[in-house]
Design a protein around this motif. Structure first.
Motif, PDB file in Angstrom:
ATOM      1  N   LEU A 136     -13.927  27.390   5.126  1.00 15.55           N
ATOM      2  CA  LEU A 136     -12.785  26.506   4.922  1.00 15.55           C
ATOM      3  C   LEU A 136     -12.212  26.717   3.522  1.00 15.55           C
ATOM      4  O   LEU A 136     -10.993  26.833   3.349  1.00 15.55           O
ATOM      5  CB  LEU A 136     -13.171  25.044   5.142  1.00 15.55           C
ATOM      6  CG  LEU A 136     -12.074  24.006   4.886  1.00 15.55           C
ATOM      7  CD1 LEU A 136     -10.835  24.274   5.740  1.00 15.55           C
ATOM      8  CD2 LEU A 136     -12.614  22.602   5.154  1.00 15.55           C
ATOM      9  N   GLN A 160     -10.153  29.862   3.396  1.00 15.61           N
ATOM     10  CA  GLN A 160      -8.829  29.684   3.990  1.00 15.61           C
ATOM     11  C   GLN A 160      -7.917  28.896   3.056  1.00 15.61           C
ATOM     12  O   GLN A 160      -6.732  29.206   2.910  1.00 15.61           O
ATOM     13  CB  GLN A 160      -8.937  28.997   5.355  1.00 15.61           C
ATOM     14  CG  GLN A 160      -9.603  29.828   6.425  1.00 15.61           C
ATOM     15  CD  GLN A 160      -8.852  31.101   6.744  1.00 15.61           C
ATOM     16  OE1 GLN A 160      -7.618  31.140   6.751  1.00 15.61           O
ATOM     17  NE2 GLN A 160      -9.581  32.169   7.009  1.00 15.61           N
ATOM     18  N   ARG A 161      -8.459  27.855   2.414  1.00 17.54           N
ATOM     19  CA  ARG A 161      -7.659  27.081   1.468  1.00 17.54           C
ATOM     20  C   ARG A 161      -7.215  27.964   0.302  1.00 17.54           C
ATOM     21  O   ARG A 161      -6.065  27.889  -0.144  1.00 17.54           O
ATOM     22  CB  ARG A 161      -8.458  25.896   0.935  1.00 17.54           C
ATOM     23  CG  ARG A 161      -8.625  24.756   1.913  1.00 17.54           C
ATOM     24  CD  ARG A 161      -9.577  23.725   1.355  1.00 17.54           C
ATOM     25  NE  ARG A 161      -9.635  22.527   2.172  1.00 17.54           N
ATOM     26  CZ  ARG A 161     -10.661  21.683   2.134  1.00 17.54           C
ATOM     27  NH1 ARG A 161     -11.700  21.903   1.332  1.00 17.54           N
ATOM     28  NH2 ARG A 161     -10.653  20.608   2.897  1.00 17.54           N
ATOM     29  N   GLU A 203      -4.893  17.725   6.246  1.00 16.45           N
ATOM     30  CA  GLU A 203      -6.101  17.421   5.458  1.00 16.45           C
ATOM     31  C   GLU A 203      -6.395  15.922   5.495  1.00 16.45           C
ATOM     32  O   GLU A 203      -7.525  15.506   5.751  1.00 16.45           O
ATOM     33  CB  GLU A 203      -5.934  17.872   4.000  1.00 16.45           C
ATOM     34  CG  GLU A 203      -5.956  19.352   3.781  1.00 16.45           C
ATOM     35  CD  GLU A 203      -7.334  19.944   3.585  1.00 16.45           C
ATOM     36  OE1 GLU A 203      -8.349  19.205   3.621  1.00 16.45           O
ATOM     37  OE2 GLU A 203      -7.411  21.168   3.395  1.00 16.45           O
ATOM     38  N   LEU A 248     -14.478  20.553  11.108  1.00 16.80           N
ATOM     39  CA  LEU A 248     -14.408  21.651  10.139  1.00 16.80           C
ATOM     40  C   LEU A 248     -13.883  22.930  10.781  1.00 16.80           C
ATOM     41  O   LEU A 248     -13.058  23.639  10.187  1.00 16.80           O
ATOM     42  CB  LEU A 248     -15.775  21.887   9.499  1.00 16.80           C
ATOM     43  CG  LEU A 248     -16.246  20.762   8.576  1.00 16.80           C
ATOM     44  CD1 LEU A 248     -17.685  21.008   8.140  1.00 16.80           C
ATOM     45  CD2 LEU A 248     -15.337  20.624   7.373  1.00 16.80           C
ATOM     46  N   MET A 257     -10.213  22.594  11.150  1.00 12.56           N
ATOM     47  CA  MET A 257      -9.535  22.803   9.875  1.00 12.56           C
ATOM     48  C   MET A 257      -9.438  24.294   9.543  1.00 12.56           C
ATOM     49  O   MET A 257      -8.384  24.770   9.094  1.00 12.56           O
ATOM     50  CB  MET A 257     -10.244  22.024   8.769  1.00 12.56           C
ATOM     51  CG  MET A 257     -10.135  20.518   8.945  1.00 12.56           C
ATOM     52  SD  MET A 257     -11.028  19.591   7.684  1.00 12.56           S
ATOM     53  CE  MET A 257      -9.868  19.721   6.321  1.00 12.56           C
ATOM     54  N   ILE A 258     -10.521  25.015   9.753  1.00 12.11           N
ATOM     55  CA  ILE A 258     -10.509  26.458   9.504  1.00 12.11           C
ATOM     56  C   ILE A 258      -9.457  27.125  10.379  1.00 12.11           C
ATOM     57  O   ILE A 258      -8.664  27.959   9.911  1.00 12.11           O
ATOM     58  CB  ILE A 258     -11.913  27.062   9.741  1.00 12.11           C
ATOM     59  CG1 ILE A 258     -12.894  26.555   8.682  1.00 12.11           C
ATOM     60  CG2 ILE A 258     -11.854  28.594   9.759  1.00 12.11           C
ATOM     61  CD1 ILE A 258     -14.363  26.814   9.022  1.00 12.11           C
ATOM     62  N   TYR A 269      -5.801  26.361   9.134  1.00 11.23           N
ATOM     63  CA  TYR A 269      -5.460  27.161   7.962  1.00 11.23           C
ATOM     64  C   TYR A 269      -5.271  28.628   8.319  1.00 11.23           C
ATOM     65  O   TYR A 269      -4.323  29.274   7.859  1.00 11.23           O
ATOM     66  CB  TYR A 269      -6.530  27.025   6.869  1.00 11.23           C
ATOM     67  CG  TYR A 269      -6.236  25.902   5.914  1.00 11.23           C
ATOM     68  CD1 TYR A 269      -5.311  26.063   4.887  1.00 11.23           C
ATOM     69  CD2 TYR A 269      -6.877  24.682   6.034  1.00 11.23           C
ATOM     70  CE1 TYR A 269      -5.040  25.031   4.010  1.00 11.23           C
ATOM     71  CE2 TYR A 269      -6.609  23.641   5.157  1.00 11.23           C
ATOM     72  CZ  TYR A 269      -5.695  23.825   4.147  1.00 11.23           C
ATOM     73  OH  TYR A 269      -5.410  22.803   3.273  1.00 11.23           O
TER      74      TYR A 269
END
Length: 187
Positions: A26, A29-30, A67, A153, A156-157, A160
């Motif tokens: 994660l 990616q951010r 987020e 999670l 989220m990955i 992104y």
């Protein structure tokens, strides 16, 4: 935001536990997203590619919302937080994308960085309470089951990664910055 070429990429552990691996990917990616949106002015953040209305500024605002939704709502079990709680999402489902054009680069960068910081704190707290198996109490499916932290999670990955592909194309059209990963941190 530092110069796009000065960003360094966090490396996920090659043999970490599950939580460390998920968080590592994660964070990668951010960092890639931060690199792709770094140092742009209003024109850069409003640039589009082809017929798509998608902009890097819109992505900053959208991912800030994402987020906050994932961490505050899904993981924390809270309602939407400002500014998202004042929007009628049913009437204007693209509000985050649409309104980014009226925000300054500083507002967009600050909004996204703040959401990431809040998310990191809430995710760390949830992991301290349990493993990636810990339920995310803020959302349930039709059977009343909550997803676990692992699901959140990975979601989220995925979000992104998806938008990093968009960001790559738009950024290349602005100033030629290409690649999928920022430069590696010195060893």
């Amino acid at each position: 935001m530092t110069d796009a070429n000065e960003q360094s990429q966090p490396e996920p552990p090659i043999a970490g536990d599950e939580a460390a691996m998920l968080l590592g990917y994660l964070e990668r990616q951010r960092a890639t997203f931060a690199w792709k949106t770094a140092g742009l002015d209003e024109a850069g953040l409003r640039a589009t590619l082809g017929d798509s209305p998608m902009t890097l500024g819109g992505m900053l605002k959208h991912l800030a919302r994402f987020e906050d939704d994932m961490s505050a709502e899904w993981i924390g079990g809270r309602g939407q937080i400002p500014p998202w709680d004042a929007v009628d999402w049913d009437a204007d489902h693209a509000w985050d994308w649409r309104t980014a054009a009226g925000d300054s680069p500083e507002e967009l960068y600050t909004l996204w960085r703040g959401a990431v910081a809040r998310s990191r704190v809430l995710i760390a707290g949830a992991l301290a309470e349990g493993s990636p198996e810990r339920p995310a109490p803020g959302v349930t499916d039709e059977q009343g089951k909550s997803p676990n932290l692992r699901y959140v999670l990975l979601n989220m990955i995925e979000e992104y990664a998806r938008h990093n592909g968009h960001a790559d194309l738009i950024r290349e059209s602005i100033d030629g910055l290409v690649g999928h990963d920022p430069p590696r941190a010195p060893s």
